[in-house]
Design a protein around this motif. Sequence first.
Motif, PDB file in Angstrom:
ATOM      1  N   ARG A   1      67.071 -27.942 -13.388  1.00  0.00           N
ATOM      2  CA  ARG A   1      66.671 -27.270 -14.627  1.00  0.00           C
ATOM      3  C   ARG A   1      66.876 -25.755 -14.589  1.00  0.00           C
ATOM      4  NH1 ARG A   1      63.774 -29.687 -18.404  1.00  0.00           N
ATOM      5  NH2 ARG A   1      62.236 -28.034 -18.535  1.00  0.00           N
ATOM      6  N   ASN A   2      67.028 -25.166 -13.406  1.00  0.00           N
ATOM      7  CA  ASN A   2      67.288 -23.727 -13.320  1.00  0.00           C
ATOM      8  C   ASN A   2      68.764 -23.393 -13.518  1.00  0.00           C
ATOM      9  OD1 ASN A   2      64.718 -22.738 -13.035  1.00  0.00           O
ATOM     10  ND2 ASN A   2      64.784 -22.638 -10.811  1.00  0.00           N
ATOM     11  N   CYS A   3      69.603 -24.411 -13.547  1.00  0.00           N
ATOM     12  CA  CYS A   3      71.034 -24.242 -13.781  1.00  0.00           C
ATOM     13  C   CYS A   3      71.352 -24.919 -15.104  1.00  0.00           C
ATOM     14  CB  CYS A   3      71.822 -24.882 -12.641  1.00  0.00           C
ATOM     15  SG  CYS A   3      73.606 -24.746 -12.829  1.00  0.00           S
TER      16      CYS A   3
ATOM     17  N   LEU B   1      68.294 -31.954 -17.276  1.00  0.00           N
ATOM     18  CA  LEU B   1      68.635 -30.983 -18.314  1.00  0.00           C
ATOM     19  C   LEU B   1      67.553 -29.929 -18.521  1.00  0.00           C
ATOM     20  CD1 LEU B   1      69.963 -33.512 -20.989  1.00  0.00           C
ATOM     21  CD2 LEU B   1      71.316 -32.205 -19.330  1.00  0.00           C
ATOM     22  N   SER B   2      67.989 -28.705 -18.822  1.00  0.00           N
ATOM     23  CA  SER B   2      67.058 -27.655 -19.240  1.00  0.00           C
ATOM     24  C   SER B   2      66.542 -28.030 -20.633  1.00  0.00           C
ATOM     25  CB  SER B   2      67.772 -26.301 -19.306  1.00  0.00           C
ATOM     26  OG  SER B   2      68.694 -26.295 -20.389  1.00  0.00           O
ATOM     27  N   ASP B   3      65.549 -27.315 -21.121  1.00  0.00           N
ATOM     28  CA  ASP B   3      65.019 -27.604 -22.461  1.00  0.00           C
ATOM     29  C   ASP B   3      66.100 -27.477 -23.534  1.00  0.00           C
ATOM     30  OD1 ASP B   3      62.514 -28.098 -21.389  1.00  0.00           O
ATOM     31  OD2 ASP B   3      61.754 -26.087 -21.816  1.00  0.00           O
ATOM     32  N   ALA B   4      66.932 -26.433 -23.427  1.00  0.00           N
ATOM     33  CA  ALA B   4      68.006 -26.234 -24.413  1.00  0.00           C
ATOM     34  C   ALA B   4      69.030 -27.364 -24.333  1.00  0.00           C
ATOM     35  CB  ALA B   4      68.678 -24.876 -24.200  1.00  0.00           C
ATOM     36  N   GLU B   5      69.408 -27.753 -23.129  1.00  0.00           N
ATOM     37  CA  GLU B   5      70.360 -28.848 -22.967  1.00  0.00           C
ATOM     38  C   GLU B   5      69.772 -30.162 -23.480  1.00  0.00           C
ATOM     39  OE1 GLU B   5      72.790 -27.710 -18.910  1.00  0.00           O
ATOM     40  OE2 GLU B   5      70.692 -28.331 -18.738  1.00  0.00           O
ATOM     41  N   PHE B   6      68.492 -30.367 -23.227  1.00  0.00           N
ATOM     42  CA  PHE B   6      67.830 -31.595 -23.672  1.00  0.00           C
ATOM     43  C   PHE B   6      67.888 -31.715 -25.191  1.00  0.00           C
ATOM     44  CE2 PHE B   6      64.234 -34.270 -24.799  1.00  0.00           C
ATOM     45  CZ  PHE B   6      64.425 -35.354 -23.953  1.00  0.00           C
ATOM     46  N   ALA B   7      67.670 -30.603 -25.881  1.00  0.00           N
ATOM     47  CA  ALA B   7      67.733 -30.614 -27.349  1.00  0.00           C
ATOM     48  C   ALA B   7      69.136 -30.977 -27.835  1.00  0.00           C
ATOM     49  CB  ALA B   7      67.298 -29.254 -27.906  1.00  0.00           C
TER      50      ALA B   7
ATOM     51  N   LEU C   1      71.736 -19.203 -15.669  1.00  0.00           N
ATOM     52  CA  LEU C   1      70.750 -19.474 -14.623  1.00  0.00           C
ATOM     53  C   LEU C   1      69.379 -18.959 -15.015  1.00  0.00           C
ATOM     54  CD1 LEU C   1      72.975 -18.552 -11.561  1.00  0.00           C
ATOM     55  CD2 LEU C   1      72.615 -20.803 -12.596  1.00  0.00           C
ATOM     56  N   HIS C   2      68.353 -19.565 -14.437  1.00  0.00           N
ATOM     57  CA  HIS C   2      66.972 -19.220 -14.734  1.00  0.00           C
ATOM     58  C   HIS C   2      66.167 -19.091 -13.435  1.00  0.00           C
ATOM     59  CE1 HIS C   2      67.763 -20.197 -18.936  1.00  0.00           C
ATOM     60  NE2 HIS C   2      68.327 -21.311 -18.521  1.00  0.00           N
ATOM     61  N   GLY C   3      65.050 -18.390 -13.544  1.00  0.00           N
ATOM     62  CA  GLY C   3      64.074 -18.329 -12.460  1.00  0.00           C
ATOM     63  C   GLY C   3      64.608 -17.749 -11.167  1.00  0.00           C
ATOM     64  N   ASP C   4      64.131 -18.329 -10.054  1.00  0.00           N
ATOM     65  CA  ASP C   4      64.509 -17.853  -8.719  1.00  0.00           C
ATOM     66  C   ASP C   4      66.007 -17.980  -8.461  1.00  0.00           C
ATOM     67  OD1 ASP C   4      61.859 -17.268  -8.190  1.00  0.00           O
ATOM     68  OD2 ASP C   4      61.498 -19.129  -7.065  1.00  0.00           O
TER      69      ASP C   4
END
Length: 130
Positions: free
Chosen positions: A79-81, A31-37, A95-98
Amino acid sequence: MIYGIGTDICDIRRIEAVLRRQGERFARKVLSDAEFAVWQRRGARWPQRGLRYLATRFSAKEAFSKAVGMGMRLPMTWRNCEISNLPSGQPVIVLHGDLKTWFETQGLRAHVTVTDETDYAASFVVVEQD
């Protein structure tokens, strides 16, 4: 024009077993940080709801990786998705980053749907190219 289609079905009991073995470490990996929360909030109120949330996100990211044709290799990472929701509840891919850079350079856009029922979570992703 359709660039790719991906689908995934995930056994929620399998995700539950991994969570028992690895604990929060597994959720942090996927999970991304937002999803983790969101996962923490949902799981605190109702553990099964948190589990289903994690399973649908896992499934959607697998389906997305198949739709773009790269599997889980760079620039695709868990985590980038991110699978987010619009205020209406509609799921969307952020999406995030590269991965975001690559995706935009290709002129792609994605559509995702997720569902869960009893023991399974499933996702379907369509990626279009302008």
